[in-house]
Design an enzyme around this catalytic site. Structure first.
Site, mmCIF file in Angstrom:
data_model
loop_
_atom_site.group_PDB
_atom_site.id
_atom_site.type_symbol
_atom_site.label_atom_id
_atom_site.label_comp_id
_atom_site.label_asym_id
_atom_site.label_seq_id
_atom_site.Cartn_x
_atom_site.Cartn_y
_atom_site.Cartn_z
ATOM 1 N N ASP A 18 0.854 -1.177 0.000
ATOM 2 C CA ASP A 18 0.000 0.000 0.000
ATOM 3 C C ASP A 18 0.897 1.235 0.000
ATOM 4 O O ASP A 18 2.127 1.144 0.117
ATOM 5 C CB ASP A 18 -0.946 -0.016 1.204
ATOM 6 C CG ASP A 18 -2.241 0.744 0.927
ATOM 7 O OD1 ASP A 18 -2.223 1.672 0.086
ATOM 8 O OD2 ASP A 18 -3.272 0.426 1.549
ATOM 9 N N HIS A 19 0.291 2.383 -0.111
ATOM 10 C CA HIS A 19 1.003 3.640 -0.345
ATOM 11 C C HIS A 19 2.017 3.925 0.772
ATOM 12 O O HIS A 19 1.641 4.130 1.921
ATOM 13 C CB HIS A 19 -0.017 4.782 -0.421
ATOM 14 C CG HIS A 19 0.512 6.044 -1.003
ATOM 15 N ND1 HIS A 19 1.361 6.891 -0.322
ATOM 16 C CD2 HIS A 19 0.314 6.626 -2.219
ATOM 17 C CE1 HIS A 19 1.653 7.928 -1.077
ATOM 18 N NE2 HIS A 19 1.038 7.790 -2.229
#
Length: 774
Positions: free
Chosen positions: A293-294
């Protein structure tokens, strides 16, 4: 010379017409076409053998175009072989120069892939996932994903970070809105349907997207419902309740997995080798690509499991994180880690193999421009009305609406007279789209106010007042607007609360009925929007109580992305609809239901608590030694003494404008043999005056087992449409597999003994019969 003469299209590409070569990269496609043979692994092995270490690491980077990396810099990075894909570049015109840089300027001409969060629609926005789950219609879930894929692929997008299949049992969590609810069986069915819709016959097809199931794993179980928090959970509960939806999405063919941001039993998912290697790849046999994820690799430092970027990169690549999203740790640290011998190059090769394999499966080696096309074919207006699927959006929104209350048949309303349409969410084009609305444009969405005006045009009159702001809490407004980096979403009416309520009451007194839209702005049910209260903000509660004093029929329309504690509303509204965030055509769909053009058929995919103190309030909780039994003394039983026990609205609940009856259960046999089948059937009858759909739900309770089992578990459902007076027999097969669970040794077994089989129209109102597994 490149070893391309033996390469051809991957299995599944035959059904997709090969677009004419558009660049130098056509060398791949030309050789593939010339040989007529298929050897995905040969192409990948050949490329890995010719790649430098820096080029390999470049394939493991996913970068967002924008402030993080402006397009000119991004093009240079791609041409240098330092980027493998992008996300948030969402038009053909944006993506074409990036793909050109990859296949015309980089040394090996390896194509890019382009990803986006297409969760519940792209340009056409469908109801949020919680709303789609409320339809209990898997054909509809698949159809909305298919349309979303067609629209996104037409914009040059190759992959979506969806479906989001986290089980959510704490509605304080803001991302409850993104998922399909609390039940493993229902969420698993939605996961399968979504993946099938996104990927179609093949993720290589020009109108398909590769699905990345997320967030792996257990993200919906974060402590206290606080986003990004920790998860501490037994393996048995993981396997039984939380892991099945991810497995269902992968078994349906999803090509990718997005890794969760939370830690699991003290180990962040991003550095969790047990999760990403032992479970995902070894036990489940997953062959696709994983993406963080980011910024999650960088966050390993803040988790406290890495002391510096070097350790973070090493932990992530060793755990099995193929692609690093939006950080520089792989770029900065992997070269020295490999050269020093701290990370074997074989680990890098494994990750690159999965990335290249995903690109191959997306059809990008056959033609990097299969979804981008040529500039001459770009739409003149990417937001053109002709690119939307309004009819399908209206259908989906209609079926997602749940009728919670309808006293004295207040609904459907007559298409005549005056209707007062009031509330802070009545004319909210942006809020009706919900969170993660992709490329949807608020100006193209239909608000409830517009939907009501269109429905009554030439037949009656709509009179309007705002009545209140979503909230009068300046701190909350500031927080919600900070989350929106484009422009403020929550715009306050400058009048005093008293002035707004007075206007609303005057308007209501001049009407035959009141429709009031209340709930949450979309930013209140979003990532990073966890709540400590599930009640309506005070400004809205005050408005509702003032409107009640008018004595006019009060119809409450809820717009929200999580269960709310609507006790006063339940007791005082003459009718109440749960509409979630209904999407582009939401206003028309809600009006269709309010006026009876559509008989509501939605059922809740989550339980509604009476108060926040009741959380968690999921229906399939484990049995206990001192359960509370309604009608019996409550002392020394498991309950809260200040209020009634049980949910305000149970899982699976939803009314109709008609009524239905369910017969006693008929069993084909009282005993089930191993490897045998018995059938459980009921007769469902429409006993009212309207045609309508309902969802017949099938639950099982294991009476005695080697471990504590749930009070009941959903095992099947059927949605059935019946005319007034019509009856239909509904049958559910029961096999040994129906009864299996994970025991204390994590063996998936069905143990002999008695089982209670339950069939009804929600989880609380059921018929029951008993049978025995021999």
């Amino acid at each position: 010379m490149r070893m391309l003469s033996t390469l051809a299209l991957a299995a599944g590409l035959a059904c997709a017409p090969l677009i004419a070569p558009t660049s130098v990269s056509s060398a791949y496609a030309a050789d593939i076409q010339a040989t007529g043979k298929s050897d995905k692994q040969a192409l990948i092995a050949d490329l890995i053998g010719r790649m430098t270490l820096d080029e390999k690491i470049g394939q493991l980077r996913l970068i967002s175009i924008g402030p993080e990396m402006p397009q000119p810099q991004l093009i240079k990075e791609i041409a240098a072989g330092r980027v493998g894909g992008t996300f948030n570049s969402i038009t053909q015109a944006e993506n074409r120069p990036l793909q050109d840089a990859a296949v015309m300027q980089s040394r090996l001409k390896i194509p890019m892939f382009f990803a986006y969060d297409v969760v519940h629609g792209h340009r056409t926005v469908f109801p949020i996932s919680l709303g789609l789950a409320s339809s209990w219609d898997m054909g509809l879930v698949e159809k909305t994903a298919r349309i979303s894929a067609v629209e996104a692929a037409a914009d040059g997008i190759d992959a979506t970070f969806a479906p989001m299949v986290d089980i959510s049992r704490d509605p304080r969590w803001g991302r409850t809105s993104e998922g399909f609810g609390e039940d493993p069986y229902l969420v698993s069915q939605c996961a399968r349907a979504s993946v099938k819709g996104f990927q179609g016959a093949s993720p290589a097809n020009a109108d398909s997207l590769m699905a990345f199931v997320k967030h792996f794993a257990l993200y919906g179980a974060v402590e206290g419902g606080r986003d990004y928090n920790t998860v501490d959970m037994s393996l048995q509960r993981m396997y039984q309740d939380y892991l099945p939806p991810y497995r269902a999405g992968l078994d349906a063919g999803a090509g990718g997995v997005m890794i969760a941001l939370n830690s699991i039993n003290g180990q962040p998912a991003t550095s969790n080798r047990w999760l990403l290697h032992d479970l995902l790849r070894k036990e489940w046999g997953f062959k696709g690509v994983t993406v963080s994820d980011h910024g999650a690799i960088d966050e390993l430092l803040r988790h406290g499991v890495a002391s510096n970027g070097r350790e973070a990169a090493k932990l992530a690549i060793e755990a099995g994180v193929d692609i690093s999203m939006a950080d520089t740790r792989y770029l900065e640290q992997l070269p020295t880690l490999v050269k020093s011998g701290a990370v074997p190059v074989a680990l890098i090769d494994d990750a690159v193999r999965e990335v290249l394999g995903a690109k191959y499966d997306m059809g990008l080696f056959a033609d990097p421009f299969r979804r981008i096309g040529v500039a001459a074919q770009d739409p003149a207006d990417v937001d053109a009305e002709s690119r939307l699927h309004r009819a399908e959006a209206r259908e989906a929104a209609r079926k997602s609406i749940v009728l919670l209350e309808n006293r004295n048949q207040t609904l459907p309303l007559r298409k005549s007279g005056k209707v007062a349409v009031i509330g802070p969410l009545t004319d909210a084009q942006i809020d009706i789209l919900g969170s993660w609305s992709a490329a949807g444009k608020p100006r193209q969405s239909v608000s409830l106010l517009q939907g009501m005006r269109d429905a009554l045009a030439g037949k009656g009159e709509v009179i309007y007042a705002r009545g209140a702001n979503v909230t009068d809490d300046a701190r909350v407004v500031g927080y919600l607007n900070f989350l929106n980096w484009d422009s403020p979403e929550v715009v306050q009416d400058k009048r005093s609360p008293g002035e707004m309520i007075d206007e609303a009451v005057r308007t209501a007194r001049d009407a035959d009925a009141i429709v009031v839209a209340v709930g949450e702005s979309r930013g209140m049910s979003h990532e990073a929007s966890s709540r400590t209260s599930l009640s309506l903000p005070g400004s809205q509660e005050a408005l509702l109580k003032a409107l009640k004093t008018t004595g006019k029929p009060l119809v409450v329309v809820l717009m929200n992305g999580r269960p709310l504690t609507v006790n006063w509303e339940k007791d005082n509204a003459d009718a109440m609809l749960e509409t979630w965030y209904a999407g582009t055509e939401g206003g028309h769909a809600i009006a269709d239901v309010l006026f009876g053009d559509e008989n509501p058929s939605g059922k809740l995919p989550v339980s509604f608590p009476r108060s926040i103190g009741q959380i968690p309030t999921y229906y399939n909780h484990l049995r206990i030694g001192r359960p509370f039994t309604p009608g019996k003394p409550a002392n020394y039983t498991s309950q809260y003494f200040e209020e009634e026990s049980g949910p305000l609205y149970p899982f699976g609940y939803g009314l109709s404008y008609t009524t239905f009856s369910v017969s006693e259960i008929r069993l084909s046999s009282p005993k089930l043999a191993r490897n045998g089948t018995i059938n459980a059937s009921v007769t469902v009858k429409n006993t009212g005056k309207y045609a309508g759909e309902t969802v017949v739900q099938f639950y099982v309770q294991d009476v005695t087992a080697s471990v504590v089992r749930p009070v009941k578990e959903l095992k099947g459902f059927r949605k059935v449409l019946l005319a007034p007076g019509e009856s239909r027999a509904i049958e559910f097969p029961v096999t040994e597999d129906t009864l299996k669970f994970y025991n204390a040794r994590l063996e998936y077994v069905a143990e002999p003994g008695d089982f209670n089989l339950q069939i009804g129209l929600d989880s609380a109102s059921v018929r029951e019969a008993r049978f025995t597994l021999e």
